[in-house]
Structures are given as C-alpha cells and as structure tokens.
Design a protein around this motif. Structure first.
Motif, PDB file in Angstrom:
ATOM      1  N   THR A 187       2.629   9.557   2.019  1.00 43.57           N
ATOM      2  CA  THR A 187       2.508   8.194   1.095  1.00 43.57           C
ATOM      3  C   THR A 187       3.439   8.120   0.124  1.00 43.57           C
ATOM      4  OG1 THR A 187       0.886   9.349  -0.323  1.00 43.57           O
ATOM      5  CG2 THR A 187      -0.219   8.644   1.670  1.00 43.57           C
ATOM      6  N   GLY A 188       4.526   9.032   0.012  1.00 40.15           N
ATOM      7  CA  GLY A 188       5.350   8.837  -1.274  1.00 40.15           C
ATOM      8  C   GLY A 188       6.230   7.719  -1.295  1.00 40.15           C
ATOM      9  N   ALA A 189       6.277   6.909  -0.109  1.00 40.47           N
ATOM     10  CA  ALA A 189       7.362   5.935  -0.359  1.00 40.47           C
ATOM     11  C   ALA A 189       6.515   4.674  -0.308  1.00 40.47           C
ATOM     12  CB  ALA A 189       8.459   6.057   0.819  1.00 40.47           C
ATOM     13  N   LEU A 190       5.282   4.739  -0.355  1.00 40.53           N
ATOM     14  CA  LEU A 190       4.447   3.366   0.008  1.00 40.53           C
ATOM     15  C   LEU A 190       3.788   2.974  -1.347  1.00 40.53           C
ATOM     16  CD1 LEU A 190       2.512   4.536   3.119  1.00 40.53           C
ATOM     17  CD2 LEU A 190       4.411   3.280   2.981  1.00 40.53           C
ATOM     18  N   ASP A 191       3.689   1.677  -1.296  1.00 42.82           N
ATOM     19  CA  ASP A 191       2.763   1.180  -2.463  1.00 42.82           C
ATOM     20  C   ASP A 191       1.513   1.592  -2.460  1.00 42.82           C
ATOM     21  OD1 ASP A 191       0.971  -0.933  -1.225  1.00 42.82           O
ATOM     22  OD2 ASP A 191       2.771  -1.402  -0.331  1.00 42.82           O
ATOM     23  N   HIS A 192       0.506   1.351  -3.566  1.00 45.76           N
ATOM     24  CA  HIS A 192      -0.770   2.151  -3.789  1.00 45.76           C
ATOM     25  C   HIS A 192      -1.588   1.731  -2.598  1.00 45.76           C
ATOM     26  CE1 HIS A 192      -4.827   2.820  -5.470  1.00 45.76           C
ATOM     27  NE2 HIS A 192      -4.104   4.055  -5.887  1.00 45.76           N
ATOM     28  N   ALA A 193      -1.509   0.338  -2.331  1.00 45.65           N
ATOM     29  CA  ALA A 193      -2.591  -0.280  -1.458  1.00 45.65           C
ATOM     30  C   ALA A 193      -2.270   0.755   0.043  1.00 45.65           C
ATOM     31  CB  ALA A 193      -2.681  -1.492  -1.353  1.00 45.65           C
ATOM     32  N   SER A 194      -1.246   0.584   0.272  1.00 46.20           N
ATOM     33  CA  SER A 194      -0.590   1.083   1.546  1.00 46.20           C
ATOM     34  C   SER A 194      -0.920   2.840   1.645  1.00 46.20           C
ATOM     35  CB  SER A 194       0.904   0.883   2.072  1.00 46.20           C
ATOM     36  OG  SER A 194       0.909  -0.617   2.147  1.00 46.20           O
ATOM     37  N   ALA A 195      -0.543   3.161   0.692  1.00 48.34           N
ATOM     38  CA  ALA A 195      -0.917   4.757   0.348  1.00 48.34           C
ATOM     39  C   ALA A 195      -2.222   5.262   0.550  1.00 48.34           C
ATOM     40  CB  ALA A 195      -0.346   5.089  -0.971  1.00 48.34           C
ATOM     41  N   VAL A 196      -3.271   4.374   0.077  1.00 47.04           N
ATOM     42  CA  VAL A 196      -4.564   4.792  -0.093  1.00 47.04           C
ATOM     43  C   VAL A 196      -5.247   4.365   1.570  1.00 47.04           C
ATOM     44  CG1 VAL A 196      -6.779   3.905  -0.489  1.00 47.04           C
ATOM     45  CG2 VAL A 196      -5.307   4.052  -2.197  1.00 47.04           C
ATOM     46  N   ASN A 197      -4.570   3.468   2.276  1.00 48.43           N
ATOM     47  CA  ASN A 197      -4.915   3.211   3.765  1.00 48.43           C
ATOM     48  C   ASN A 197      -4.555   4.154   4.491  1.00 48.43           C
ATOM     49  OD1 ASN A 197      -6.214   0.596   3.076  1.00 48.43           O
ATOM     50  ND2 ASN A 197      -4.302  -0.394   3.517  1.00 48.43           N
ATOM     51  N   LEU A 198      -3.091   4.647   4.370  1.00 46.24           N
ATOM     52  CA  LEU A 198      -2.578   5.756   5.182  1.00 46.24           C
ATOM     53  C   LEU A 198      -3.461   6.937   5.008  1.00 46.24           C
ATOM     54  CD1 LEU A 198      -0.425   6.366   7.197  1.00 46.24           C
ATOM     55  CD2 LEU A 198       0.800   7.158   5.323  1.00 46.24           C
ATOM     56  N   GLY A 199      -3.913   7.272   3.651  1.00 44.73           N
ATOM     57  CA  GLY A 199      -4.544   8.611   3.347  1.00 44.73           C
ATOM     58  C   GLY A 199      -5.917   8.512   4.134  1.00 44.73           C
ATOM     59  N   GLN A 200      -6.502   7.566   3.982  1.00 40.42           N
ATOM     60  CA  GLN A 200      -7.785   7.446   4.722  1.00 40.42           C
ATOM     61  C   GLN A 200      -7.766   7.698   6.280  1.00 40.42           C
ATOM     62  OE1 GLN A 200     -10.785   7.304   3.068  1.00 40.42           O
ATOM     63  NE2 GLN A 200     -11.728   7.636   5.088  1.00 40.42           N
ATOM     64  N   LEU A 201      -6.800   6.871   6.616  1.00 42.48           N
ATOM     65  CA  LEU A 201      -6.405   6.949   8.280  1.00 42.48           C
ATOM     66  C   LEU A 201      -6.214   8.249   8.634  1.00 42.48           C
ATOM     67  CD1 LEU A 201      -5.812   5.399  11.024  1.00 42.48           C
ATOM     68  CD2 LEU A 201      -3.566   5.364  10.128  1.00 42.48           C
ATOM     69  N   LEU A 202      -5.374   9.191   7.785  1.00 37.38           N
ATOM     70  CA  LEU A 202      -5.134  10.507   8.164  1.00 37.38           C
ATOM     71  C   LEU A 202      -6.565  11.457   8.362  1.00 37.38           C
ATOM     72  CD1 LEU A 202      -2.044  11.248   6.108  1.00 37.38           C
ATOM     73  CD2 LEU A 202      -2.028  10.992   8.534  1.00 37.38           C
ATOM     74  N   VAL A 203      -7.375  11.050   7.144  1.00 36.68           N
ATOM     75  CA  VAL A 203      -8.452  11.785   7.253  1.00 36.68           C
ATOM     76  C   VAL A 203      -9.445  11.142   8.374  1.00 36.68           C
ATOM     77  CG1 VAL A 203     -10.995  11.997   5.978  1.00 36.68           C
ATOM     78  CG2 VAL A 203      -8.642  11.953   4.852  1.00 36.68           C
ATOM     79  N   GLU A 204      -9.746  10.268   8.593  1.00 37.04           N
ATOM     80  CA  GLU A 204     -10.351   9.699   9.807  1.00 37.04           C
ATOM     81  C   GLU A 204      -9.656  10.411  11.367  1.00 37.04           C
ATOM     82  OE1 GLU A 204     -10.129   5.410   9.437  1.00 37.04           O
ATOM     83  OE2 GLU A 204     -11.485   5.215   7.941  1.00 37.04           O
ATOM     84  N   LEU A 205      -8.405  10.261  11.364  1.00 34.29           N
ATOM     85  CA  LEU A 205      -7.885  10.806  12.517  1.00 34.29           C
ATOM     86  C   LEU A 205      -7.953  12.264  12.739  1.00 34.29           C
ATOM     87  CD1 LEU A 205      -4.646   8.771  12.982  1.00 34.29           C
ATOM     88  CD2 LEU A 205      -6.545   8.761  14.213  1.00 34.29           C
ATOM     89  N   ASN A 206      -8.137  13.001  11.430  1.00 35.36           N
ATOM     90  CA  ASN A 206      -8.494  14.379  11.611  1.00 35.36           C
ATOM     91  C   ASN A 206      -9.454  14.712  12.113  1.00 35.36           C
ATOM     92  OD1 ASN A 206     -10.094  16.203   9.352  1.00 35.36           O
ATOM     93  ND2 ASN A 206      -8.589  17.405  10.402  1.00 35.36           N
ATOM     94  N   ARG A 207     -10.774  14.055  11.799  1.00 35.61           N
ATOM     95  CA  ARG A 207     -11.908  14.205  12.384  1.00 35.61           C
ATOM     96  C   ARG A 207     -12.032  13.582  13.736  1.00 35.61           C
ATOM     97  NH1 ARG A 207     -14.253  10.872   8.997  1.00 35.61           N
ATOM     98  NH2 ARG A 207     -14.330   9.027  10.289  1.00 35.61           N
TER      99      ARG A 207
END
Length: 233
Positions: free
Chosen positions: A182-202
C-alpha cells in the motif's frame, strides 16, 4: 508448519572493509493460512527477510523451509518454479506489463507454469476450475470485472495493485508475500487493499506475510512481528 525460517543471517561487504549484517540469526515459523505483518524502521532488514523467504535473494547462513523443503538448497530452475507456482508476490510497484490488458497480465504466470496445470483446485478446495475461470472469478472478486480489457495506464493506482494481487494468486500459491503493497497508494485505496488482502487470505486459504511501514495495515493481520537492528522481536 508451512514456513520455517531457521537462524537466518544476511551480510554484505562493507565499503570500508569488513561486512554489514542486515539480518542476524532470525528464526520464524508461520502456519498454513496464517496472516503475519513484519514492521520496522527503514533499513531494519524487513524487505531483505521477505526477499530471502521468496528466494529472490540468498542468505549468508541459515535455512528457509517451505512445506519441509529447504529452498536454499535448490538450483535456479527449481527456484524459478517455486516462485511461479508456490509463492505469490505483491510489491509496492505493480510491475504490470504496460502493453498487456488486465486479463493478459493476470494470465502471464500461467504460461510459465511447470509442469503445466490446466486445472486448479477451486476456492476452498472444491470443484476444479480452469485458469480462465479462476482469473475471471478473482477479477470479479476484487471489483475489476469491467476492466478485463483495459490496459494498466487506464487504471487507478488502487486498481493496478488489485490486478497485481490477482496475478500473484492465479497459480494458487501456498504463500503470498507482500512488500509495502500500500506504500504508493492514497489512504482510502490503501485501506481497501489491506482489507482485500485479509479477506483473500481467508477465502483462498493462502498464507500471507506483509512487510509494511503502516501500523494500520499491520494491525489487520493475525500476528505482528517487528524487526529492529536485524533481529526479529
């Protein structure tokens, strides 16, 4: 245990002579399906650790075992196969091919799969699905069903990173490594990508290790580890 890192040390020659130790006697175990964040200041060795786990670099000493196999003992051909099939990578930069569509970028890793695997296990180990069906399902899952024929230059930064995530998952790896995703993303995009990674992990049952400066992203993982002065705490 899916991943076992044992007494890992990484040193580089120092310009003034001697050596610079980046990692010092690091040991780590990660269970299948787990999510782990590795945090620490710049230069602490966290990206070096991830690169060694992902076989992009070799340790000075120590072992990296993936499903009991010591990756540090494999030749370059075997390592390339491990990187393509058993480990997925997401970096701060998406590294998408600019002249290929979203669909083509996602399917590139399947062309180099050895041995070829036209059928992959479905999500959760259910019915088999073709690589094309898997690509379509994952792209729809990350909200890119309408972007299949777009080129990277036609996507936002967050969309490009979501394509990179799907590309990393297409060959159903056992381990997904994300280095400052998420280092190159704005805050909203970073939060969305982080949540996506957690969901795909599961959802995909993939083990996830994330290196990040973001404490917000780190706290969404199941476990948070810190590297300081080359040592894991």
């Amino acid at each position: 245990m899916l991943l076992q890192v044992s007494k890992l040390t990484k040193s580089y020659p120092a310009p003034a002579g001697g050596s610079l130790t980046v990692l010092a006697n690091v040991s780590l175990e990660v269970a299948a399906g787990e999510s782990v964040a590795v945090v620490g200041p710049s230069g602490s060795g966290k990206s070096t650790l991830l690169q060694i786990i992902g076989t992009l670099d070799l340790p000075t000493q120590g072992k990296v075992l993936l499903e009991g196999q010591d990756l540090t003992q494999l030749d370059q051909v075997a390592l390339a196969n491990v990187r393509n099939i058993r480990i997925g990578f997401v970096f701060q930069s998406h590294y998408l091919l600019p002249h290929c569509t979203v669909w083509e970028n996602v399917l590139v890793p399947t062309l180099a799969a050895s041995p070829p695997a036209p059928l992959l296990g479905g999500a959760g180990g259910g019915l088999a699905e073709s690589v094309e069906s898997r690509a379509e399902r994952l792209l729809k899952r990350v909200g890119l069903a309408e972007r299949l024929h777009h080129f990277p230059g036609q996507l936002s930064g967050g969309e490009r990173q979501r394509v990179a995530v799907v590309r990393a998952l297409i060959n159903r790896p056992k381990l997904l490594l994300a280095d400052e995703p998420t280092g190159a993303l704005d805050h909203a995009s970073a939060v969305n990508l982080g949540q996506l990674l957690v969901e795909l992990n599961r959802e995909e049952g993939v083990t996830l290790i994330v290196v990040t400066h973001s404490r917000e992203l780190a706290q969404t993982m199941g476990r948070v580890l810190e590297i300081k002065d080359g040592q894991l705490r």
